[in-house]
Design an enzyme around this catalytic site. Structure first.
Site, PDB file in Angstrom:
ATOM      1  N   ASN A 156       0.791  -1.232   0.000  1.00  0.00           N
ATOM      2  CA  ASN A 156       0.000   0.000   0.000  1.00  0.00           C
ATOM      3  C   ASN A 156       0.827   1.287   0.000  1.00  0.00           C
ATOM      4  O   ASN A 156       0.407   2.289  -0.564  1.00  0.00           O
ATOM      5  CB  ASN A 156      -1.008   0.005   1.155  1.00  0.00           C
ATOM      6  CG  ASN A 156      -0.355  -0.145   2.506  1.00  0.00           C
ATOM      7  OD1 ASN A 156       0.693  -0.785   2.653  1.00  0.00           O
ATOM      8  ND2 ASN A 156      -0.967   0.432   3.523  1.00  0.00           N
ATOM      9  N   SER A 233      -0.505  -8.389   7.502  1.00  0.00           N
ATOM     10  CA  SER A 233      -1.664  -8.913   8.209  1.00  0.00           C
ATOM     11  C   SER A 233      -1.282  -9.498   9.566  1.00  0.00           C
ATOM     12  O   SER A 233      -0.161  -9.983   9.753  1.00  0.00           O
ATOM     13  CB  SER A 233      -2.338 -10.003   7.374  1.00  0.00           C
ATOM     14  OG  SER A 233      -1.544 -11.179   7.365  1.00  0.00           O
ATOM     15  N   GLU A 252       3.983  -4.247  12.348  1.00  0.00           N
ATOM     16  CA  GLU A 252       2.928  -3.253  12.168  1.00  0.00           C
ATOM     17  C   GLU A 252       1.822  -3.961  11.402  1.00  0.00           C
ATOM     18  O   GLU A 252       1.963  -4.253  10.215  1.00  0.00           O
ATOM     19  CB  GLU A 252       3.476  -2.042  11.403  1.00  0.00           C
ATOM     20  CG  GLU A 252       2.626  -0.786  11.550  1.00  0.00           C
ATOM     21  CD  GLU A 252       1.483  -0.731  10.569  1.00  0.00           C
ATOM     22  OE1 GLU A 252       0.353  -1.115  10.969  1.00  0.00           O
ATOM     23  OE2 GLU A 252       1.702  -0.338   9.424  1.00  0.00           O
ATOM     24  N   CYS A 286      -3.199   1.564   6.508  1.00  0.00           N
ATOM     25  CA  CYS A 286      -3.259   0.854   7.792  1.00  0.00           C
ATOM     26  C   CYS A 286      -4.127   1.574   8.812  1.00  0.00           C
ATOM     27  O   CYS A 286      -4.766   0.948   9.648  1.00  0.00           O
ATOM     28  CB  CYS A 286      -1.847   0.656   8.354  1.00  0.00           C
ATOM     29  SG  CYS A 286      -0.783  -0.359   7.312  1.00  0.00           S
TER      30      CYS A 286
END
Length: 478
Positions: A156, A233, A252, A286
Site C-alpha cells: 500500500n 496482516s 505493524e 493501515c
C-alpha cells in the site's frame, strides 16, 4: 516471456542476477502486463543473506557522517525523479497520481529524517556513584548495529513504508535484505538503484521478491538475521513472531480505526476531512478511517453531509489528475468486500453509498451496522466506512475499544477535559485529538497494541529498535 516488457531480475550483492523463474506483474487498473519480475527461492534468499553477512562488516565500520550522506543523497536523487517514482505507484498499485505524489514527498522527507538520525544516534553516561558501590567508576552506553535486518513490506505504501525500514537500518549501520510485496516490487527496484548511485556498499541492500512461504520464511528463520521488520496482516505477523525465535521483531499489523465526534462539535469543519480519511487510496491504508461514532444530536446531519461529500469523489484512471478512486489492489479483495457488505445488509445494515464495478469498489458508506459484522469488526482495507450514533462518551469509547486491533483513534471535541479522559481510556498506540486517526507524520512514534502489532516505527524509534545497547564501565580504582 512477454515481449517489450521490462524484466526485473534479483538484486543480489549490488548486481542484477537472473532468477530461475519470472512472474508477470499486471496493473490493477488495466490488467496489462507491466513487467516480468523475478521469483526468488529459498536458495536465492540464502545467497542474499550470505552476501549481507559480508556487507555487514563494511557497514559496521562506516562512520555516521558517511551513512548520513548516503541517506541524504538518496533523498536528493528521489526528489529529482519524483514524478517518475509517482507514476510507478500508479502503474503497480493503481494509486491515484495526486496521492502517489504525496507518498513520494513523504518518502523524500523520511530519508532526510533518517540522515539526521544517523548523525544524532548516541548513548548516554550513567551516574554510577548514585550507589555507594559505584564510587570512582565511570560508565556510558553506546548503540551498535545489529547486523542484518530482514524487511518484509506491503503493497500500500511501497516507497514510504520501505523507507521506514531502510532508513533507520542504514542510519544505525545495519544492512538489509528486502522482500517487497508481490504486487509492488518496482518501487523497491527503483529505490535500490538510487542507493547504489548514492554509494551504498554492494550487498548492504538486496531485493528478493518471491513467495512468503519460501523467501519470507527463510529470511525469518535464518539465525544470521538479527531483526525482522514486517508490515502486513496479523495472521502473517503471528507466524513470523512464532518462527523468529529469540531474534527481534517489529510488527505493524491490522487496524479498523475508530473516530469519535463529540456533542457540540462543528461537523461542517470536518466532513471533508473524514471522507478523506475513509477513502484515500481506496481505504488501503493501515490507519484508514473505518468506524465513525457520532453523538446522536449530530448524527443525522453528519451522515447527510458525509454522503453528499462522498458522492463528489471521482472514479477513474490513476494517472488522471482528477481521479480520487481507482482499482482495488486485486479482484480477490473486490469480491471479499462485496461479500462483507452483503453480510452486513443481511444483518440489517443500510448501504447509503457504494457498490462494485469490475475491479472498483465505490466509496461505501454503511449505517445501522451490528458491531459483529465483518465490515465493522474486521479490517476492510477498502473504501468502506461504518457510521454509528452514540449517547454517552463512554459508550463511544467502549465501541472503539471493542476491537482486536488498537493502532490509532481520533476524537473531535471542544472540551479539553473530555479530550484527556478519552486519551486515557482509548486502547490504541496513538490518539489524535481534533483530527482523524489517519493522521501520520514520519518522525512520530507509530505502532499499535493488541493485534495491531509490537514495536514502534518512526525514524528515531525504529533506529533504536535496530541497535544493540552496550554498556562500558571504567573502574578508576586500579
Amino acid at each position: 516471456m512477454t515481449q517489450n516488457v521490462e524484466k526485473k531480475h534479483l538484486y543480489l550483492a549490488g548486481q542484477k542476477q537472473e532468477a530461475s523463474s519470472y512472474k508477470q506483474l499486471r496493473s490493477p487498473h488495466t490488467g496489462e502486463v507491466v513487467a516480468d519480475v523475478a521469483v526468488g527461492t529459498r536458495a536465492d534468499m540464502k545467497k542474499a543473506i550470505d552476501h549481507a553477512a559480508e556487507a555487514a562488516k563494511v557497514m559496521a565500520k562506516m562512520p555516521a557522517h558517511r551513512r548520513a550522506a548516503i541517506l541524504q543523497e538518496v533523498s536528493r536523487l528521489l526528489a529529482e525523479r519524483k514524478e517518475e517514482a509517482a507514476r510507478i505507484l500508479c502503474l503497480e498499485a493503481a494509486k491515484p497520481i495526486t496521492v502517489a505524489r504525496g507518498e513520494i514527498a513523504r518518502t523524500i522527507e523520511t530519508y532526510q529524517f533518517a540522515a539526521d538520525e544517523a548523525r544524532r544516534l548516541h548513548g548516554e553516561t550513567i551516574p554510577l556513584d548514585a550507589s555507594a558501590m559505584g564510587e570512582n567508576r565511570v560508565a556510558y552506553t553506546v548503540r551498535e548495529p545489529l547486523g542484518i535486518v530482514g524487511a518484509i513490506t506491503p503493497f500500500n505504501f511501497p516507497f514510504n513504508l520501505v523507507a521506514h525500514k531502510l532508513g533507520p537500518a542504514f542510519a544505525a549501520g545495519n544492512v538489509v535484505v528486502l522482500k517487497p510485496a508481490d504486487q509492488t516490487p518496482l518501487s523497491s527496484y527503483f529505490i535500490a538503484d538510487l542507493f547504489e548511485e548514492a554509494g551504498l556498499p554492494a550487498g548492504a541492500l538486496q531485493v528478493i521478491p518471491g513467495p512468503g512461504s519460501e523467501v519470507g520464511d527463510e529470511l525469518t528463520i535464518d539465525p544470521r538475521v538479527k531483526l525482522v521488520t514486517f508490515t502486513g496482516s496479523p495472521e502473517v505477523g503471528t507466524l513470523i513472531r512464532q518462527k523468529a525465535g529469540l531474534k527481534r521483531v517489529v510488527l505493524e499489523l491490522g487496524s479498523n480505526s475508530g473516530l469519535i465526534i463529540d456533542e457540540g462539535y462543528d461537523i461542517d469543519r470536518i466532513v471533508k476531512r473524514t471522507v478523506t480519511g475513509a477513502f484515500t487510496f481506496m481505504g488501503q491504508v493501515c490507519i484508514s478511517l473505518q468506524r465513525i461514532y457520532v453523538h446522536r444530536s449530530l448524527y443525522d446531519g453528519f451522515v447527510e453531509k458525509f454522503v453528499a461529500e462522498t458522492n463528489n469523489l471521482r472514479i477513474g484512471d490513476p494517472l488522471d489528475e482528477s481521479t480520487d478512486i481507482s482499482a482495488l489492489i486485486s479482484q480477490r479483495d473486490v469480491d471479499r468486500i462485496a461479500e462483507w457488505v452483503e453480510e452486513a445488509k443481511k444483518l440489517g445494515a443500510r448501504v447509503l453509498t457504494g457498490g462494485t464495478e469490475g475491479n472498483i469498489v465505490k466509496p461505501t458508506t454503511i449505517v445501522d451496522v451490528p458491531p459483529h459484522a465483518k465490515v465493522s469488526c474486521q479490517e476492510t482495507f477498502a473504501p468502506v466506512v461504518v457510521i454509528s450514533p452514540y449517547d454517552e462518551l463512554d459508550e463511544a469509547i467502549d465501541a472503539v475499544n471493542d476491537s482486536r486491533f488498537g493502532l490509532q483513534a481520533g476524537f473531535y471535541t471542544n472540551d479539553i477535559e473530555r479530550a484527556f479522559y478519552a486519551s486515557d481510556r482509548l486502547e490504541v498506540g496513538g490518539v489524535m485529538i481534533n483530527d482523524f486517526p489517519t493522521f501520520r507524520v514520519d518522525q512520530m512514534p507509530y505502532g499499535g497494541v493488541k493485534e495491531s502489532g509490537m514495536g514502534r516505527e518512526g525514524i528515531k524509534y525504529a533506529t533504536e529498535e535496530m541497535t544493540e545497547m552496550k554498556l562500558i564501565c571504567f573502574n578508576r580504582n586500579r
